[in-house]
Motif scaffolding. Structure first.
Motif, PDB file in Angstrom:
ATOM      1  N   GLY A   3       4.417   9.627 -12.912  1.00  0.00           N
ATOM      2  CA  GLY A   3       2.984   9.767 -13.153  1.00  0.00           C
ATOM      3  C   GLY A   3       2.184   9.341 -11.941  1.00  0.00           C
ATOM      4  O   GLY A   3       2.709   8.771 -10.977  1.00  0.00           O
ATOM      5  N   PHE A   4       0.877   9.624 -11.988  1.00  0.00           N
ATOM      6  CA  PHE A   4      -0.030   9.264 -10.904  1.00  0.00           C
ATOM      7  C   PHE A   4      -1.381   8.911 -11.502  1.00  0.00           C
ATOM      8  O   PHE A   4      -1.843   9.562 -12.440  1.00  0.00           O
ATOM      9  N   GLY A   5      -1.983   7.852 -10.983  1.00  0.00           N
ATOM     10  CA  GLY A   5      -3.314   7.457 -11.429  1.00  0.00           C
ATOM     11  C   GLY A   5      -4.144   6.976 -10.258  1.00  0.00           C
ATOM     12  O   GLY A   5      -3.618   6.376  -9.312  1.00  0.00           O
ATOM     13  N   LYS A   6      -5.440   7.238 -10.314  1.00  0.00           N
ATOM     14  CA  LYS A   6      -6.339   6.848  -9.230  1.00  0.00           C
ATOM     15  C   LYS A   6      -7.600   6.250  -9.803  1.00  0.00           C
ATOM     16  O   LYS A   6      -8.163   6.754 -10.784  1.00  0.00           O
ATOM     17  N   GLY A   7      -8.048   5.144  -9.202  1.00  0.00           N
ATOM     18  CA  GLY A   7      -9.289   4.501  -9.620  1.00  0.00           C
ATOM     19  C   GLY A   7     -10.126   4.141  -8.412  1.00  0.00           C
ATOM     20  O   GLY A   7      -9.583   3.788  -7.354  1.00  0.00           O
ATOM     21  N   GLU A   8     -11.434   4.251  -8.547  1.00  0.00           N
ATOM     22  CA  GLU A   8     -12.341   3.950  -7.438  1.00  0.00           C
ATOM     23  C   GLU A   8     -13.470   3.054  -7.924  1.00  0.00           C
ATOM     24  O   GLU A   8     -13.871   3.114  -9.087  1.00  0.00           O
ATOM     25  N   ALA A   9     -13.964   2.242  -7.014  1.00  0.00           N
ATOM     26  CA  ALA A   9     -15.119   1.388  -7.301  1.00  0.00           C
ATOM     27  C   ALA A   9     -15.999   1.368  -6.056  1.00  0.00           C
ATOM     28  O   ALA A   9     -15.504   1.183  -4.939  1.00  0.00           O
ATOM     29  N   ALA A  10     -17.305   1.562  -6.239  1.00  0.00           N
ATOM     30  CA  ALA A  10     -18.238   1.619  -5.112  1.00  0.00           C
ATOM     31  C   ALA A  10     -19.166   0.406  -5.134  1.00  0.00           C
ATOM     32  O   ALA A  10     -19.726   0.060  -6.176  1.00  0.00           O
ATOM     33  N   LEU A  11     -19.300  -0.231  -3.984  1.00  0.00           N
ATOM     34  CA  LEU A  11     -20.265  -1.314  -3.790  1.00  0.00           C
ATOM     35  C   LEU A  11     -21.352  -0.824  -2.835  1.00  0.00           C
ATOM     36  O   LEU A  11     -21.380   0.340  -2.458  1.00  0.00           O
ATOM     37  N   ARG A  12     -22.232  -1.728  -2.420  1.00  0.00           N
ATOM     38  CA  ARG A  12     -23.334  -1.314  -1.551  1.00  0.00           C
ATOM     39  C   ARG A  12     -22.834  -0.724  -0.234  1.00  0.00           C
ATOM     40  O   ARG A  12     -23.339   0.278   0.234  1.00  0.00           O
ATOM     41  N   ASN A  13     -21.845  -1.379   0.372  1.00  0.00           N
ATOM     42  CA  ASN A  13     -21.367  -0.919   1.667  1.00  0.00           C
ATOM     43  C   ASN A  13     -19.850  -0.763   1.721  1.00  0.00           C
ATOM     44  O   ASN A  13     -19.260  -0.716   2.791  1.00  0.00           O
ATOM     45  N   LYS A  14     -19.219  -0.701   0.540  1.00  0.00           N
ATOM     46  CA  LYS A  14     -17.764  -0.579   0.488  1.00  0.00           C
ATOM     47  C   LYS A  14     -17.347   0.388  -0.604  1.00  0.00           C
ATOM     48  O   LYS A  14     -18.053   0.566  -1.601  1.00  0.00           O
ATOM     49  N   LYS A  15     -16.178   0.957  -0.419  1.00  0.00           N
ATOM     50  CA  LYS A  15     -15.567   1.800  -1.440  1.00  0.00           C
ATOM     51  C   LYS A  15     -14.105   1.383  -1.575  1.00  0.00           C
ATOM     52  O   LYS A  15     -13.343   1.455  -0.615  1.00  0.00           O
ATOM     53  N   ILE A  16     -13.733   0.944  -2.769  1.00  0.00           N
ATOM     54  CA  ILE A  16     -12.363   0.495  -3.037  1.00  0.00           C
ATOM     55  C   ILE A  16     -11.627   1.605  -3.783  1.00  0.00           C
ATOM     56  O   ILE A  16     -12.126   2.130  -4.783  1.00  0.00           O
ATOM     57  N   THR A  17     -10.449   1.971  -3.288  1.00  0.00           N
ATOM     58  CA  THR A  17      -9.635   3.012  -3.908  1.00  0.00           C
ATOM     59  C   THR A  17      -8.269   2.441  -4.262  1.00  0.00           C
ATOM     60  O   THR A  17      -7.622   1.808  -3.430  1.00  0.00           O
ATOM     61  N   VAL A  18      -7.843   2.675  -5.500  1.00  0.00           N
ATOM     62  CA  VAL A  18      -6.529   2.220  -5.967  1.00  0.00           C
ATOM     63  C   VAL A  18      -5.741   3.435  -6.443  1.00  0.00           C
ATOM     64  O   VAL A  18      -6.228   4.201  -7.276  1.00  0.00           O
ATOM     65  N   PRO A  35      -4.982  -4.696   1.297  1.00  0.00           N
ATOM     66  CA  PRO A  35      -5.494  -5.399   2.469  1.00  0.00           C
ATOM     67  C   PRO A  35      -5.319  -6.914   2.341  1.00  0.00           C
ATOM     68  O   PRO A  35      -5.315  -7.458   1.238  1.00  0.00           O
ATOM     69  N   ALA A  36      -5.197  -7.583   3.479  1.00  0.00           N
ATOM     70  CA  ALA A  36      -4.941  -9.024   3.466  1.00  0.00           C
ATOM     71  C   ALA A  36      -6.044  -9.796   2.745  1.00  0.00           C
ATOM     72  O   ALA A  36      -5.776 -10.802   2.088  1.00  0.00           O
ATOM     73  N   VAL A  37      -7.278  -9.310   2.821  1.00  0.00           N
ATOM     74  CA  VAL A  37      -8.387 -10.029   2.202  1.00  0.00           C
ATOM     75  C   VAL A  37      -8.265 -10.065   0.680  1.00  0.00           C
ATOM     76  O   VAL A  37      -8.827 -10.940   0.017  1.00  0.00           O
ATOM     77  N   TYR A  38      -7.499  -9.113   0.111  1.00  0.00           N
ATOM     78  CA  TYR A  38      -7.335  -9.055  -1.347  1.00  0.00           C
ATOM     79  C   TYR A  38      -6.055  -9.737  -1.825  1.00  0.00           C
ATOM     80  O   TYR A  38      -5.733  -9.665  -3.014  1.00  0.00           O
ATOM     81  N   ARG A  39      -5.327 -10.383  -0.937  1.00  0.00           N
ATOM     82  CA  ARG A  39      -4.076 -11.032  -1.334  1.00  0.00           C
ATOM     83  C   ARG A  39      -4.298 -12.088  -2.422  1.00  0.00           C
ATOM     84  O   ARG A  39      -3.429 -12.325  -3.253  1.00  0.00           O
ATOM     85  N   THR A  63      -6.831   0.513  -0.938  1.00  0.00           N
ATOM     86  CA  THR A  63      -7.509   0.684   0.348  1.00  0.00           C
ATOM     87  C   THR A  63      -8.997   0.413   0.165  1.00  0.00           C
ATOM     88  O   THR A  63      -9.540   0.595  -0.926  1.00  0.00           O
ATOM     89  N   VAL A  64      -9.643  -0.010   1.247  1.00  0.00           N
ATOM     90  CA  VAL A  64     -11.075  -0.281   1.193  1.00  0.00           C
ATOM     91  C   VAL A  64     -11.736   0.352   2.413  1.00  0.00           C
ATOM     92  O   VAL A  64     -11.250   0.223   3.536  1.00  0.00           O
ATOM     93  N   GLU A  65     -12.815   1.092   2.169  1.00  0.00           N
ATOM     94  CA  GLU A  65     -13.592   1.708   3.243  1.00  0.00           C
ATOM     95  C   GLU A  65     -14.929   0.973   3.332  1.00  0.00           C
ATOM     96  O   GLU A  65     -15.657   0.875   2.347  1.00  0.00           O
ATOM     97  N   SER A  66     -15.220   0.466   4.522  1.00  0.00           N
ATOM     98  CA  SER A  66     -16.456  -0.298   4.718  1.00  0.00           C
ATOM     99  C   SER A  66     -17.378   0.450   5.658  1.00  0.00           C
ATOM    100  O   SER A  66     -16.963   0.933   6.715  1.00  0.00           O
ATOM    101  N   GLN A  67     -18.659   0.551   5.256  1.00  0.00           N
ATOM    102  CA  GLN A  67     -19.649   1.218   6.089  1.00  0.00           C
ATOM    103  C   GLN A  67     -20.323   0.241   7.047  1.00  0.00           C
ATOM    104  O   GLN A  67     -20.984   0.647   7.985  1.00  0.00           O
ATOM    105  N   ALA A  68     -20.155  -1.023   6.801  1.00  0.00           N
ATOM    106  CA  ALA A  68     -20.738  -2.037   7.674  1.00  0.00           C
ATOM    107  C   ALA A  68     -19.660  -2.594   8.593  1.00  0.00           C
ATOM    108  O   ALA A  68     -18.481  -2.599   8.260  1.00  0.00           O
ATOM    109  N   VAL A  69     -20.072  -3.071   9.770  1.00  0.00           N
ATOM    110  CA  VAL A  69     -19.137  -3.674  10.713  1.00  0.00           C
ATOM    111  C   VAL A  69     -18.899  -5.106  10.283  1.00  0.00           C
ATOM    112  O   VAL A  69     -19.815  -5.932  10.267  1.00  0.00           O
TER     113      VAL A  69
END
Length: 289
Positions: A3-18, A35-39, A63-69
């Motif tokens: 099977g396969f499942g995908k979940g996403e969550a959007a914040l102000r400047n981030k997008k988390i994909t599982v 990512p190490a920050v989520y350990r 994975t996490v995509e960040s729009q801010a530096v």
């Protein structure tokens, strides 16, 4: 079950994909990449997935995509300035080093010195932590829905094969009756060739005893019961994979006994067909939780 499942969550400047992928396995084998920050959230993520997925080889990708530096590295200004002043003082007191303190290479060297650059493991904000867990739950739910859909198709296929086994069992009946007459004729023919006196009453008794050993009525009745129980478990119980496997084994015993008692080519052909369908059932049952 795969099977396969995908979940996403959007914040102000981030997008988390599982993303969660699963393959067949007898136990739960969970591999987690994030990512190490989520350990710090790994234990909770594993618990969330384990509550939804009981077994299988499961790979989880976060994975996490960040729009801010953003960076976790910080320059210690006090330490940098202290090193710089010391280098400047040394250069000022040495004519051969005059002007070196302004070189970019010096700045790069200072940045490599102890305590100038530090990396701090910061706790993620509560809002981001909640968004991460929500994405994990969504991915697990989508995977579970995917597996349920696949499971319904799989159960339908199993029940169809059970019906085929019962159909082949019904087709045995006319050959079974003809077989009795064939066996009797063969025995009488062989006796006639011996040219000896035969006690007809004793012959009839022995023939009845012999034919009873070849009778497969009991095996057919038990096979029917096993097929009915297979349907009942498949349609009404959750996590029925292991039990269906046991029932399939019992069905196999009855089919094998029918084959050993067959003593007739057409019945043997039907037994082979039943065995073929049963092997496909056993293979598919491994895909059911």
């Amino acid at each position: 079950m795969t099977g396969f499942g995908k979940g996403e969550a959007a914040l102000r400047n981030k997008k988390i994909t599982v993303e969660i992928r699963s393959l067949n396995s007898k136990q739960l084998d969970l591999s987690l990449r994030l990512p190490a920050v989520y350990r710090q959230s790994e234990y909770e993520i594993r618990n969330l997935i384990a509550r939804t997925i009981q077994r299988g080889k499961v790979d989880v990708f976060v994975t996490v995509e960040s729009q801010a530096v953003e960076t976790s590295a910080h320059i210690n200004k006090e330490a940098f300035e202290a090193y710089y002043r010391q280098i400047a003082d040394i250069c000022a007191g040495n004519r051969d080093l005059a002007g070196v303190h302004a070189d970019a290479l010096v700045i790069q060297s200072i940045l490599r010195l102890p305590d100038v650059v530090s990396t701090e493991a910061e706790a993620i904000p509560e809002e981001e932590h909640a968004a991460l867990l929500a994405a994990v739950e969504a991915a697990a739910a989508h995977l579970d829905a995917f597996r349920e859909q696949e499971g319904a198709i799989l159960i339908a296929d199993l029940l169809r094969r059970v019906e085929l086994i019962e159909q082949y069992k019904t087709e045995v009946v006319p050959f079974e009756k003809a077989r009795t007459e064939t066996v009797k004729a063969r025995i009488l023919d062989n006796l006639s060739k011996l040219a000896v006196d035969v006690d007809r009453n004793r012959l009839e008794q022995e023939m009845i005893f012999y034919l009873e050993k070849l009778d497969i009525t009991e095996e057919k009745v038990r096979l029917t019961n096993h097929c009915n129980y297979f349907r009942e478990v498949a349609s009404s119980e959750e996590g029925a994979g292991r039990k269906l496997g046991f029932i399939a084994q019992e069905m196999g015993r009855e089919i094998n006994t029918m084959g050993s008692k067959a003593n007739e080519p057409n019945i043997q052909i039907l037994v082979v067909k039943m065995k073929d369908e049963l092997e496909k059932i056993k293979e598919q049952v491994l895909n059911i939780l």
